[in-house]
Design a protein around this motif. Sequence first.
Motif, PDB file in Angstrom:
ATOM      1  N   PHE A 150     -12.357  19.171  -9.481  1.00  0.00           N
ATOM      2  CA  PHE A 150     -12.766  17.826  -9.076  1.00  0.00           C
ATOM      3  C   PHE A 150     -11.798  17.335  -8.014  1.00  0.00           C
ATOM      4  CE2 PHE A 150     -12.240  13.234  -9.912  1.00  0.00           C
ATOM      5  CZ  PHE A 150     -13.539  12.803  -9.726  1.00  0.00           C
ATOM      6  N   GLY A 151     -12.314  17.066  -6.816  1.00  0.00           N
ATOM      7  CA  GLY A 151     -11.449  16.669  -5.719  1.00  0.00           C
ATOM      8  C   GLY A 151     -11.405  15.163  -5.517  1.00  0.00           C
ATOM      9  N   ILE A 152     -10.314  14.711  -4.936  1.00  0.00           N
ATOM     10  CA  ILE A 152     -10.158  13.301  -4.584  1.00  0.00           C
ATOM     11  C   ILE A 152      -9.643  13.207  -3.159  1.00  0.00           C
ATOM     12  CG2 ILE A 152      -8.915  11.153  -5.073  1.00  0.00           C
ATOM     13  CD1 ILE A 152      -8.751  12.026  -7.993  1.00  0.00           C
ATOM     14  N   VAL A 153     -10.294  12.382  -2.359  1.00  0.00           N
ATOM     15  CA  VAL A 153      -9.810  12.015  -1.029  1.00  0.00           C
ATOM     16  C   VAL A 153      -9.337  10.572  -1.124  1.00  0.00           C
ATOM     17  CG1 VAL A 153     -10.372  11.715   1.411  1.00  0.00           C
ATOM     18  CG2 VAL A 153     -11.477  13.553   0.092  1.00  0.00           C
ATOM     19  N   GLY A 154      -8.080  10.335  -0.805  1.00  0.00           N
ATOM     20  CA  GLY A 154      -7.517   8.996  -0.899  1.00  0.00           C
ATOM     21  C   GLY A 154      -7.058   8.465   0.445  1.00  0.00           C
ATOM     22  N   ILE A 155      -7.442   7.229   0.759  1.00  0.00           N
ATOM     23  CA  ILE A 155      -6.974   6.545   1.965  1.00  0.00           C
ATOM     24  C   ILE A 155      -6.662   5.102   1.570  1.00  0.00           C
ATOM     25  CG2 ILE A 155      -7.380   6.051   4.404  1.00  0.00           C
ATOM     26  CD1 ILE A 155      -9.626   8.066   4.400  1.00  0.00           C
ATOM     27  N   TYR A 156      -5.550   4.586   2.068  1.00  0.00           N
ATOM     28  CA  TYR A 156      -5.030   3.303   1.585  1.00  0.00           C
ATOM     29  C   TYR A 156      -4.709   2.398   2.764  1.00  0.00           C
ATOM     30  CZ  TYR A 156      -4.750   6.803  -1.962  1.00  0.00           C
ATOM     31  OH  TYR A 156      -5.074   7.841  -2.782  1.00  0.00           O
ATOM     32  N   THR A 157      -5.266   1.186   2.718  1.00  0.00           N
ATOM     33  CA  THR A 157      -5.186   0.257   3.837  1.00  0.00           C
ATOM     34  C   THR A 157      -4.515  -1.037   3.406  1.00  0.00           C
ATOM     35  OG1 THR A 157      -7.240   1.173   4.766  1.00  0.00           O
ATOM     36  CG2 THR A 157      -6.559  -1.013   5.544  1.00  0.00           C
ATOM     37  N   PRO A 158      -3.490  -1.485   4.130  1.00  0.00           N
ATOM     38  CA  PRO A 158      -2.879  -2.773   3.765  1.00  0.00           C
ATOM     39  C   PRO A 158      -3.823  -3.935   4.077  1.00  0.00           C
ATOM     40  CG  PRO A 158      -1.922  -1.950   5.804  1.00  0.00           C
ATOM     41  CD  PRO A 158      -2.818  -0.865   5.287  1.00  0.00           C
ATOM     42  N   ILE A 159      -4.001  -4.805   3.095  1.00  0.00           N
ATOM     43  CA  ILE A 159      -4.688  -6.077   3.334  1.00  0.00           C
ATOM     44  C   ILE A 159      -3.659  -7.070   3.874  1.00  0.00           C
ATOM     45  CG2 ILE A 159      -5.884  -8.005   2.227  1.00  0.00           C
ATOM     46  CD1 ILE A 159      -7.090  -5.944   0.288  1.00  0.00           C
TER      47      ILE A 159
ATOM     48  N   TYR B  62       0.820  -1.218   0.000  1.00  0.00           N
ATOM     49  CA  TYR B  62       0.000   0.000   0.000  1.00  0.00           C
ATOM     50  C   TYR B  62       0.850   1.262   0.000  1.00  0.00           C
ATOM     51  CZ  TYR B  62       0.919   0.972   4.961  1.00  0.00           C
ATOM     52  OH  TYR B  62       1.528   1.287   6.165  1.00  0.00           O
ATOM     53  N   ARG B  63       2.104   1.161   0.440  1.00  0.00           N
ATOM     54  CA  ARG B  63       2.955   2.353   0.474  1.00  0.00           C
ATOM     55  C   ARG B  63       3.309   2.839  -0.927  1.00  0.00           C
ATOM     56  NH1 ARG B  63       7.091  -0.024   4.817  1.00  0.00           N
ATOM     57  NH2 ARG B  63       6.432  -1.927   3.743  1.00  0.00           N
ATOM     58  N   TYR B  64       3.295   1.950  -1.906  1.00  0.00           N
ATOM     59  CA  TYR B  64       3.507   2.391  -3.284  1.00  0.00           C
ATOM     60  C   TYR B  64       2.322   3.221  -3.778  1.00  0.00           C
ATOM     61  CZ  TYR B  64       7.732  -0.407  -3.970  1.00  0.00           C
ATOM     62  OH  TYR B  64       9.008  -0.902  -3.886  1.00  0.00           O
ATOM     63  N   VAL B  65       1.118   2.906  -3.294  1.00  0.00           N
ATOM     64  CA  VAL B  65      -0.049   3.697  -3.664  1.00  0.00           C
ATOM     65  C   VAL B  65       0.071   5.102  -3.066  1.00  0.00           C
ATOM     66  CG1 VAL B  65      -2.564   3.764  -3.755  1.00  0.00           C
ATOM     67  CG2 VAL B  65      -1.396   1.547  -3.602  1.00  0.00           C
TER      68      VAL B  65
END
Length: 341
Positions: free
Chosen positions: A243-252, A161-164
Motif C-alpha cells: 500500500f503506497g502513500i504519496v505525501g505533499i505538505y503545504t503551509p497555510i 508543515y515542516r513537522y509533518v
Amino acid sequence: MSTKYQTPDDLLAVGLKDLWYPICPSDFVTDKPISLRRLGQKFAIWRDADGTPYALEDHCPHRGAPLSQGIPMGDRIACGYHGVQIRKDGVVTSVPGSPGCSLEGKRAARYFHLKEVAGAIFLYNSSEQIDTPPPLNLPEQLTDDATWSNFLCYTEWKGDYRYVIDNVMDPMHGTYLHKQSHSMAEGSTVAEFGVRDTPTGFIFEKKGQRNMNFDWTEWADTGIHYMLLEIPYPKSGGPGGSFGIVGIYTPINEKLSAVFHWRVRRVQGWQRDAWRFLYQNRLEARHWAVLEQDRVMLEEMEPDANTRENLYQHDIGIVRLRRHMRKLASAQLEQLQDKAA
C-alpha cells in the motif's frame, strides 16, 4: 524595493518559491469564488462555466477589497466593492464607475497558474509574474491512471508543515506510535538506517529490512516536493501488493498546515474495483485512525521543539532534508534580495 524575507527560515516558514504546491481538494472550488490562505498569501479562486479553475491574489488593485467577495464572470471577477473587473491574467478590463481611466487595460493584479490532477488543485508559487509555468511533474502513482488507483485524504493540522515532513522522514515512528496498526505490527523494533541517492532526491531506509513495516521514505524534487513510502499489506488487505502513500505538505500559515496524502495501489481491471470497494468500506477508517495518531502527536509538540532535540542515527534522514531545504532557501533568499536591491 525590499523583500519581506530576511532569513532562510522566513522563506521556509511560508514555502519555497518557484515550486508547485497542492492547495486544496478539487471539490473546494466551484463557480462561486472562495478565499484561500496558503503559502503566506491569500488567493481568490473560482471556476468558469467549463470548470477551469483560476486564481488571483485576493486583493482588488483599486482599493484592496477581497476579490473573493466579487461576482464571477467566466474568466474574470467583478469586484463586489466598486465593480472593477479583473481578468484571469490580472488585467483590469473594466472600471464601470470611471470608464477609460488609467487602470483599464493595466495588468494590476497578481495572478497564479493552476493545474488540476488526482483530485486536487495545484498552484505554482512563482517568485515573480510569469506567463508560462514549468510543467507539473508528479509521480506516476498520481498520473498513470491505467496502472495505479488512488484516493486523496486531505486534512489540516495545527502547527508548522515542516513537522509533518519530519514525521514522514522518520520511518521508525511507525514501529512505536502505530504499533497497534493492522499493517505496522511486524518487523524489528531496532534498526540501522542508510541514505541512498536517487536522480531526484534520496531514499532513507532501514538496512536489512524491507516489506515488513514502514521501512523507507523517498523524498523527491521534480519542481514539486513530494514524499513516497510503502506499507506492506496482508492478503486480507485485497489485491495490489504493498500500500503506497504519496505525501505533499503545504503551509497555510506558520501555525496551520494543509496535509495531502494520496493512498495508492498498483491495480487494474477487476482488482481495481475490488480494491476501491474494500478501501472505502473497510480500510479507510483504519487509515484515518493512523493519521489521527500522527496529528495528535504533532499538534501537541511545542513550536520550538526542533530547537531542543538530541538526535541519533535514526534521524539522519531528517537532518539531511533539513540541511537541503535550508540550502535551497538560502539560495532563493539571495536571489530575491539581489532583485530587490
